[in-house]
Write an enzyme that holds these catalytic residues in place. Sequence first.
Site, PDB file in Angstrom:
ATOM      1  N   LYS A 160       0.839  -1.215   0.000  1.00 58.66           N
ATOM      2  CA  LYS A 160       0.000   0.000   0.000  1.00 58.66           C
ATOM      3  C   LYS A 160       0.868   1.256   0.000  1.00 58.66           C
ATOM      4  O   LYS A 160       0.507   2.254  -0.621  1.00 58.66           O
ATOM      5  CB  LYS A 160      -0.946   0.029   1.212  1.00 58.66           C
ATOM      6  CG  LYS A 160      -1.928  -1.121   1.254  1.00 58.66           C
ATOM      7  CD  LYS A 160      -3.044  -0.950   0.229  1.00 58.66           C
ATOM      8  CE  LYS A 160      -3.976  -2.140   0.307  1.00 58.66           C
ATOM      9  NZ  LYS A 160      -4.734  -2.411  -0.880  1.00 58.66           N
ATOM     10  N   LYS A 191      -2.977 -10.860  -8.126  1.00 59.04           N
ATOM     11  CA  LYS A 191      -4.291 -11.419  -7.779  1.00 59.04           C
ATOM     12  C   LYS A 191      -5.405 -10.537  -8.356  1.00 59.04           C
ATOM     13  O   LYS A 191      -5.202  -9.340  -8.573  1.00 59.04           O
ATOM     14  CB  LYS A 191      -4.428 -11.579  -6.263  1.00 59.04           C
ATOM     15  CG  LYS A 191      -4.486 -10.290  -5.507  1.00 59.04           C
ATOM     16  CD  LYS A 191      -4.888 -10.507  -4.050  1.00 59.04           C
ATOM     17  CE  LYS A 191      -5.085  -9.153  -3.415  1.00 59.04           C
ATOM     18  NZ  LYS A 191      -6.193  -8.941  -2.601  1.00 59.04           N
ATOM     19  N   LYS A 226     -10.393  -5.377  -7.222  1.00 59.38           N
ATOM     20  CA  LYS A 226     -11.529  -4.569  -7.669  1.00 59.38           C
ATOM     21  C   LYS A 226     -11.080  -3.403  -8.555  1.00 59.38           C
ATOM     22  O   LYS A 226     -11.885  -2.795  -9.218  1.00 59.38           O
ATOM     23  CB  LYS A 226     -12.275  -4.015  -6.461  1.00 59.38           C
ATOM     24  CG  LYS A 226     -13.069  -5.091  -5.726  1.00 59.38           C
ATOM     25  CD  LYS A 226     -13.604  -4.556  -4.416  1.00 59.38           C
ATOM     26  CE  LYS A 226     -14.229  -5.673  -3.619  1.00 59.38           C
ATOM     27  NZ  LYS A 226     -14.438  -5.311  -2.223  1.00 59.38           N
TER      28      LYS A 226
END
Length: 327
Positions: free
Chosen positions: A112, A193, A196
């Site tokens: 992040k 992976k 969204k």
Amino acid sequence: MKPRVFSGIRPSGRLHIGNYFGAIKSWLKLQDEADCIFAVVDYHGLTTPFDPKEMFKEKYEVILDYLAVGVDPKKSALVIQSDLPEHTELGWILGTITPVSILERVPTFKEKVAQHPEYVNLGLLSYPVLMAADILIYKSNIVPVGEDQLPHIELAREIAKRFNRIFGKTFPLPKAVLSSGARVMSLYDPSKKMSKTGGEGILLSDSPEEIWKKLQPAVTDPARKRISDSGNPDVCNIYSLHKLVSSADEIKEINGNCRGAKFGCLDCKKILAKNLGMEFEDFRRKRKVFESNPEKVKEILKNGAEKARELAQKTLREVRKKTGLDI
Ligand code: TYM
């Protein structure tokens, strides 16, 4: 006593098949055999950039998805994390026994930070501590999640162990449960992976047409250039997805047709699109029913929060006593 299960998903839009095959499929199985609490973890949703105007809608979308996919409010408590501020109080207490050096090494923290270097906040660093609190406040034994969450569950165990050692046995050590789809990969970059972001995730609510549109440009065996080349299903992400939704006979046939260069990747994707569309046909119908009944959804959340609050407050009373905050 039945084992206690807790799991949650951040409110960042409708659920995709990674969430479903990675986590929710095990939730549906567990709710028949365990005492389950499933949450939309909106406090966690504040740790990365978000739009306050969209936040409420995003949470609601996830709740509708939970209900439509088969999370049964008669069996499981459905909650919104911030309706239970007990999570944050326990999170604070657990934070005081968690070394910062461990948190700085958590892979998702590093990811992040790289993704949003302008948004490195204290909440992001202590994200796994709040997650440990989510799990431990209900004295959960089992946490069904996708593979990416394993370091967080490991940390929750460490925090539980540490608390038990310092203040006396309080928490069971939670265990992660992984399903067969614990790692669903991105359609366009299978080294990552499915997520969204970028609109590439296949949503449970996508129509068969939308699924087909997303699948057409998806990456297959990169070495296969034309139909007459023999393909290798073992390195093909589309084949991995077939394993999640297609029948054993279909999978066998697809494998043979791909290796034998008997059909092209688009033919293979067509079968996958059909099967994914069918898998979530019932979901799409049920979602419409819940969408048109917001009062019912509100009542489900109220009941879920009541049940969860009772358990959370009991644990918190015990923790406050053990840490000397209360006598
Ligand atoms: P989140 O919102 O990123 O994802 C929710 C769940 O979906 C799984 N998942 C996947 N599984 C397989 N393949 C994928 N491509 C894929 N993408 C997502 C995740 O592993 C997860 O199980 N930190 C958590 C939320 C959380 C939580 C908790 C979970 C907060 N507190 C306590 C369990 C217990 C998260 O960000 O999940």
